[in-house]
Write a protein that holds these residues in place. Structure first.
Motif: not given
Length: 118
Positions: A6-27
């Motif tokens: 991927q070419p160089s890029f910038a992301v504004h971290i506070p506004d970046a859209e994130l995707e759900a990541e399942p958390l293991d219930p045992a954690q």
């Protein structure tokens, strides 16, 4: 997911859209924490990852990878088994070692930018 070519890029971290990541219930120790994230870059061999990760309040356990991260927002206490207890918040950089067993007590939804070596 993006890759090494991927070419160089910038992301504004506070506004970046994130995707759900399942958390293991045992954690989950207490609360109902939810994790979201986004890999922004991955090396060709899959051994280096750079991205954004977020967790809502609660207490969870984890076994860490070799990671450097910077907290963008939120607060947490990270207790490293047999080691330090880290109080982290906005602007803090943190290094976790591969194999560290940790307990994260998230006081305020925490968002971080990270680099992981697998």
């Amino acid at each position: 997911m993006t890759t090494h070519d991927q070419p160089s890029f910038a992301v504004h971290i506070p506004d970046a859209e994130l995707e759900a990541e399942p958390l293991d219930p045992a954690q989950i120790v207490s609360g109902s924490p939810e994790v979201t994230g986004k890999v922004l870059w991955e090396s060709a061999d899959g051994k280096q990852l750079r991205g954004i990760w977020q967790i809502t309040p609660g207490v969870v356990t984890d076994t860490e990878a070799d990671e450097l991260f910077v907290v963008v927002s939120g607060r947490a206490t990270v207790a490293v088994e047999g080691g330090a207890t880290l109080e982290i918040g906005p602007g803090d950089a943190c290094v976790l070692r591969e194999g560290d067993r940790t307990t994260w007590t998230v006081h305020e939804t925490l968002r971080k930018a990270y680099h992981i070596s697998l």
